[in-house]
Design a protein around this motif. Structure first.
Motif, PDB file in Angstrom:
ATOM      1  N   GLU A   1      -7.668 105.159 -82.611  1.00 43.87           N
ATOM      2  CA  GLU A   1      -7.640 106.567 -82.191  1.00 43.87           C
ATOM      3  C   GLU A   1      -6.295 106.925 -81.578  1.00 43.87           C
ATOM      4  OE1 GLU A   1      -9.822 109.296 -78.793  1.00 43.87           O
ATOM      5  OE2 GLU A   1     -10.821 107.514 -79.530  1.00 43.87           O
ATOM      6  N   VAL A   2      -5.698 105.962 -80.858  1.00 46.41           N
ATOM      7  CA  VAL A   2      -4.439 106.230 -80.168  1.00 46.41           C
ATOM      8  C   VAL A   2      -3.596 104.955 -80.126  1.00 46.41           C
ATOM      9  CG1 VAL A   2      -5.417 105.766 -77.873  1.00 46.41           C
ATOM     10  CG2 VAL A   2      -3.391 107.199 -78.071  1.00 46.41           C
ATOM     11  N   PHE A   3      -2.303 105.125 -80.240  1.00 46.55           N
ATOM     12  CA  PHE A   3      -1.339 104.067 -79.985  1.00 46.55           C
ATOM     13  C   PHE A   3      -0.708 104.381 -78.642  1.00 46.55           C
ATOM     14  CE2 PHE A   3      -1.326 103.910 -84.652  1.00 46.55           C
ATOM     15  CZ  PHE A   3      -1.422 102.546 -84.868  1.00 46.55           C
ATOM     16  N   VAL A   4      -0.698 103.419 -77.746  1.00 40.86           N
ATOM     17  CA  VAL A   4      -0.064 103.587 -76.444  1.00 40.86           C
ATOM     18  C   VAL A   4       1.192 102.730 -76.444  1.00 40.86           C
ATOM     19  CG1 VAL A   4      -0.307 103.332 -73.956  1.00 40.86           C
ATOM     20  CG2 VAL A   4      -2.290 103.995 -75.344  1.00 40.86           C
ATOM     21  N   LEU A   5       2.337 103.387 -76.315  1.00 35.32           N
ATOM     22  CA  LEU A   5       3.614 102.681 -76.350  1.00 35.32           C
ATOM     23  C   LEU A   5       4.075 102.356 -74.940  1.00 35.32           C
ATOM     24  CD1 LEU A   5       5.535 104.782 -79.041  1.00 35.32           C
ATOM     25  CD2 LEU A   5       3.979 102.849 -79.379  1.00 35.32           C
TER      26      LEU A   5
ATOM     27  N   TRP B   1      -4.398 111.165 -91.684  1.00 36.09           N
ATOM     28  CA  TRP B   1      -4.348 110.424 -90.427  1.00 36.09           C
ATOM     29  C   TRP B   1      -4.003 111.385 -89.301  1.00 36.09           C
ATOM     30  CZ3 TRP B   1      -0.393 109.365 -86.842  1.00 36.09           C
ATOM     31  CH2 TRP B   1      -0.765 108.472 -85.841  1.00 36.09           C
ATOM     32  N   GLN B   2      -4.801 111.354 -88.244  1.00 34.74           N
ATOM     33  CA  GLN B   2      -4.583 112.268 -87.132  1.00 34.74           C
ATOM     34  C   GLN B   2      -4.670 111.566 -85.787  1.00 34.74           C
ATOM     35  OE1 GLN B   2      -6.322 116.071 -87.332  1.00 34.74           O
ATOM     36  NE2 GLN B   2      -5.906 116.285 -89.500  1.00 34.74           N
ATOM     37  N   GLY B   3      -4.280 110.295 -85.772  1.00 35.80           N
ATOM     38  CA  GLY B   3      -4.285 109.560 -84.512  1.00 35.80           C
ATOM     39  C   GLY B   3      -3.217 110.106 -83.572  1.00 35.80           C
ATOM     40  N   ARG B   4      -3.238 109.605 -82.352  1.00 40.03           N
ATOM     41  CA  ARG B   4      -2.244 110.029 -81.358  1.00 40.03           C
ATOM     42  C   ARG B   4      -1.314 108.877 -81.035  1.00 40.03           C
ATOM     43  NH1 ARG B   4      -4.056 111.007 -76.365  1.00 40.03           N
ATOM     44  NH2 ARG B   4      -5.876 109.689 -76.654  1.00 40.03           N
ATOM     45  N   ILE B   5      -0.117 109.221 -80.623  1.00 36.12           N
ATOM     46  CA  ILE B   5       0.857 108.251 -80.144  1.00 36.12           C
ATOM     47  C   ILE B   5       1.287 108.755 -78.777  1.00 36.12           C
ATOM     48  CG2 ILE B   5       3.067 107.111 -80.568  1.00 36.12           C
ATOM     49  CD1 ILE B   5       2.610 107.819 -83.584  1.00 36.12           C
TER      50      ILE B   5
END
Length: 160
Positions: free
Chosen positions: A105-109, A136-140
């Motif tokens: 759902e999300v990538f946390v950098l 694709w509609q994930g979040r970064i």
């Protein structure tokens, strides 16, 4: 994390993407830089701050710190801008590979490069280009505690 639970894997090495090879490498990216683990082309050698610095130095001859390269790119330096473009493309390919495997759902950098605002502006288009999905509609997003989040997490584990 899946459903709020840490996934460690059967042998405790789940999600160690730093030692997966750069996906969809171009001819000039293969076999890739030597990694401390003994292999070549690990993501860690490409999409870390030191990997970014190494790539910039290899193509321009300038041994600048990552932040200096980013600042030069913003100021119009073509070599620095090209290095930043390559970095973002490589990170986008890496994230797309994870999308194709786990569809988070999300990538946390985290880490120092997570302070580069251009990542959050440009990565979604690159991930979309390489992901096996038309939508694709994930979040970064940056880590909640900034580039010190990894250190904070490690400190919390100290007692364990």
């Amino acid at each position: 994390m899946v459903d709020g639970k840490l996934i460690e894997g059967a042998h405790g090495v789940a999600a160690e993407i730093g030692h997966i090879s750069l996906p969809w490498p171009s001819a000039d990216e293969a076999p890739g830089p030597a990694c401390w683990c003994g292999l070549n082309g690990c993501l860690e050698t490409w999409v870390s701050g030191t990997g970014f610095q190494r790539d910039h130095e290899a193509t321009t001859g300038h041994a600048w710190k990552a932040q200096a390269v980013v600042e030069a790119a913003r100021a119009g330096d073509t070599g620095a801008a090209a290095a930043l473009d390559r970095y973002i493309d490589r990170l986008g390919r890496a994230l797309a590979m994870v999308v194709n495997l786990a569809d988070p759902e999300v990538f946390v950098l985290g880490g120092g490069m997570s302070n580069v605002g251009e990542l959050y502006e440009r990565l979604p288009d690159i991930v979309t280009r390489y992901a096996f999905s038309d939508h694709w509609q994930g979040r970064i997003a940056p880590a909640q505690w900034g580039d010190s989040s990894g250190v904070r997490g490690a400190a919390r584990l100290w007692a364990d």
